[in-house]
Motif scaffolding. Structure first.
Motif, mmCIF file in Angstrom:
data_model
loop_
_atom_site.group_PDB
_atom_site.id
_atom_site.type_symbol
_atom_site.label_atom_id
_atom_site.label_comp_id
_atom_site.label_asym_id
_atom_site.label_seq_id
_atom_site.Cartn_x
_atom_site.Cartn_y
_atom_site.Cartn_z
ATOM 1 N N ARG A 1 0.982 -1.188 0.039
ATOM 2 C CA ARG A 1 0.084 0.232 0.138
ATOM 3 C C ARG A 1 1.092 1.150 0.074
ATOM 4 N N HIS A 2 0.544 2.175 -0.902
ATOM 5 C CA HIS A 2 1.198 3.523 -0.964
ATOM 6 C C HIS A 2 0.971 4.319 0.175
ATOM 7 N N ALA A 3 2.203 4.641 1.021
ATOM 8 C CA ALA A 3 1.897 5.569 2.227
ATOM 9 C C ALA A 3 1.173 6.635 2.108
ATOM 10 N N ALA A 4 1.305 7.448 0.836
ATOM 11 C CA ALA A 4 0.445 8.485 0.840
ATOM 12 C C ALA A 4 -0.881 8.473 0.252
ATOM 13 N N ASP A 5 -1.142 7.380 -0.397
ATOM 14 C CA ASP A 5 -2.558 6.948 -1.045
ATOM 15 C C ASP A 5 -2.875 5.550 -0.511
ATOM 16 N N ARG A 6 -3.668 5.395 0.339
ATOM 17 C CA ARG A 6 -4.026 3.829 0.681
ATOM 18 C C ARG A 6 -4.765 3.253 -0.397
ATOM 19 N N ARG A 7 -5.077 3.846 -1.252
ATOM 20 C CA ARG A 7 -5.949 3.144 -2.541
ATOM 21 C C ARG A 7 -4.848 2.702 -3.372
ATOM 22 N N ALA A 8 -3.738 3.202 -3.629
ATOM 23 C CA ALA A 8 -2.772 2.669 -4.376
ATOM 24 C C ALA A 8 -1.570 1.778 -4.152
ATOM 25 N N TYR A 9 -0.937 1.051 -4.785
ATOM 26 C CA TYR A 9 -0.032 0.302 -4.593
ATOM 27 C C TYR A 9 1.564 0.587 -4.861
ATOM 28 N N ALA A 10 2.485 0.848 -4.082
ATOM 29 C CA ALA A 10 3.818 1.189 -4.123
ATOM 30 C C ALA A 10 4.604 0.045 -5.025
ATOM 31 N N LEU A 11 5.010 -0.075 -5.895
ATOM 32 C CA LEU A 11 5.866 -1.125 -6.513
ATOM 33 C C LEU A 11 7.482 -1.018 -6.103
ATOM 34 N N ALA A 12 8.086 -2.218 -5.990
ATOM 35 C CA ALA A 12 9.597 -2.209 -5.727
ATOM 36 C C ALA A 12 9.985 -3.794 -6.209
ATOM 37 N N LEU A 13 11.254 -3.620 -6.500
ATOM 38 C CA LEU A 13 11.892 -4.833 -6.899
ATOM 39 C C LEU A 13 12.240 -5.619 -5.629
ATOM 40 N N THR A 14 12.078 -6.975 -5.705
ATOM 41 C CA THR A 14 12.718 -8.004 -4.678
ATOM 42 C C THR A 14 13.959 -7.873 -4.869
ATOM 43 N N GLY A 15 14.691 -8.505 -4.103
ATOM 44 C CA GLY A 15 16.325 -8.873 -4.231
ATOM 45 C C GLY A 15 16.580 -9.747 -5.439
ATOM 46 N N GLU A 16 15.651 -10.845 -5.591
ATOM 47 C CA GLU A 16 15.757 -11.679 -6.886
ATOM 48 C C GLU A 16 15.175 -10.790 -8.012
ATOM 49 N N GLY A 17 14.369 -9.766 -7.944
ATOM 50 C CA GLY A 17 13.902 -8.978 -8.985
ATOM 51 C C GLY A 17 15.242 -8.257 -9.685
ATOM 52 N N ARG A 18 15.980 -7.711 -8.500
ATOM 53 C CA ARG A 18 16.786 -6.575 -8.857
ATOM 54 C C ARG A 18 18.217 -7.519 -9.547
ATOM 55 N N ARG A 19 18.308 -8.950 -9.109
ATOM 56 C CA ARG A 19 19.357 -9.797 -9.627
ATOM 57 C C ARG A 19 18.877 -10.261 -11.120
ATOM 58 N N ARG A 20 17.646 -10.608 -11.296
ATOM 59 C CA ARG A 20 17.043 -11.099 -12.569
ATOM 60 C C ARG A 20 17.259 -9.833 -13.687
ATOM 61 N N LEU A 21 16.754 -8.595 -12.961
ATOM 62 C CA LEU A 21 16.925 -7.536 -14.206
ATOM 63 C C LEU A 21 18.202 -7.299 -14.441
ATOM 64 N N ALA A 22 19.240 -7.395 -13.494
ATOM 65 C CA ALA A 22 20.686 -7.076 -13.809
ATOM 66 C C ALA A 22 21.169 -8.106 -15.100
ATOM 67 N N ARG A 23 20.862 -9.367 -14.788
ATOM 68 C CA ARG A 23 21.415 -10.254 -15.823
ATOM 69 C C ARG A 23 20.439 -10.154 -17.240
ATOM 70 N N ALA A 24 19.320 -9.778 -17.159
ATOM 71 C CA ALA A 24 18.445 -9.719 -18.477
ATOM 72 C C ALA A 24 19.078 -8.409 -18.945
ATOM 73 N N ASP A 25 19.029 -7.252 -18.212
ATOM 74 C CA ASP A 25 19.645 -6.166 -18.819
ATOM 75 C C ASP A 25 21.113 -6.051 -19.682
ATOM 76 N N ARG A 26 21.895 -7.093 -19.229
ATOM 77 C CA ARG A 26 23.117 -7.347 -19.882
ATOM 78 C C ARG A 26 22.608 -7.964 -21.254
ATOM 79 N N ALA A 27 21.565 -9.034 -21.223
ATOM 80 C CA ALA A 27 21.295 -9.739 -22.346
ATOM 81 C C ALA A 27 20.539 -8.910 -23.280
ATOM 82 N N VAL A 28 20.034 -7.826 -22.843
ATOM 83 C CA VAL A 28 19.233 -7.102 -23.841
ATOM 84 C C VAL A 28 19.977 -6.021 -24.291
ATOM 85 N N ARG A 29 21.188 -5.600 -23.592
ATOM 86 C CA ARG A 29 22.049 -4.725 -24.236
ATOM 87 C C ARG A 29 22.809 -5.493 -25.511
#
Length: 148
Positions: free
Chosen positions: A86-114
Motif C-alpha cells: 500500500r502506498h504511504a501517501a494514498d492507501r488506495r494505490a500500491y507502491a511497487l519495488a523490486l525484490t532482491g531476486e527481481g534486482r538480480r534477474r533484471l541485472a542479468r536480463a539487462d546485460r542480455a538485452v544490451r
C-alpha cells in the motif's frame, strides 16, 4: 507464388512495424532464458529505476491499459520479482519495488538485452544509431501531438 508488400513498404509506419517485429522476436528469444518477456522486462526496468511508483504510473510509463497492468504485476509478484505494498501517501494505490531476486534477474536480463540491442543495430554507426533514436522520438512526439 511470392506475394509482394511493396505497396506498403513506402509507408514509415509499415517499415517501423516490420523492424519492431524483428526486434520483438529477437528480444523475446533473448529474455526467455531469464523467464521474462519484453513487457515483463520493461516493467522491471521502470520499477527498478523508480522504486515506489504506483501501478497507474507504471501503466502510463509503459503505455499499457491500467487493467492489464494489474495482471502484469500479479505475474511479477507471483514470480517473486516485485513487491506490491500500500502506498504511504494514498492507501488506495500500491507502491511497487523490486525484490532482491527481481534486482538480480533484471541485472542479468539487462546485460542480455544490451547485447541484443547491439546485435540489432550492428549495421549502424554510433552517429546513425543516435540519429535513429532522435528520429524515433520525433515520430513519437508527432503522434502525441496528433492525438493530444
Amino acid at each position: 507464388m511470392s506475394v509482394s508488400d511493396a505497396a506498403l513498404r513506402r509507408f514509415t509506419g509499415y517499415g517501423m512495424k516490420r523492424a519492431f517485429n524483428a526486434i520483438q522476436a529477437d528480444v523475446n528469444r533473448t529474455l526467455k532464458p531469464h523467464g521474462l518477456r519484453m513487457v515483463t522486462f520493461s516493467a522491471l526496468s521502470v520499477i527498478g529505476e523508480n522504486p515506489g511508483l504506483s501501478q497507474a504510473q507504471l501503466a502510463d510509463a509503459l503505455s499499457i491499459e491500467r487493467p492489464n497492468i494489474v495482471m502484469l504485476i500479479d505475474e511479477l509478484e507471483a514470480a517473486g520479482l516485485v513487491l506490491r505494498e500500500r502506498h504511504a501517501a494514498d492507501r488506495r494505490a500500491y507502491a511497487l519495488a523490486l525484490t532482491g531476486e527481481g534486482r538480480r534477474r533484471l541485472a542479468r536480463a539487462d546485460r542480455a538485452v544490451r547485447a541484443h540491442d547491439a546485435r540489432m543495430t550492428a549495421g549502424l554507426s554510433t552517429e546513425d544509431r543516435a540519429r535513429l533514436m532522435e528520429m524515433l522520438g520525433s515520430v513519437e512526439r508527432a503522434g502525441e501531438e496528433a492525438t493530444g
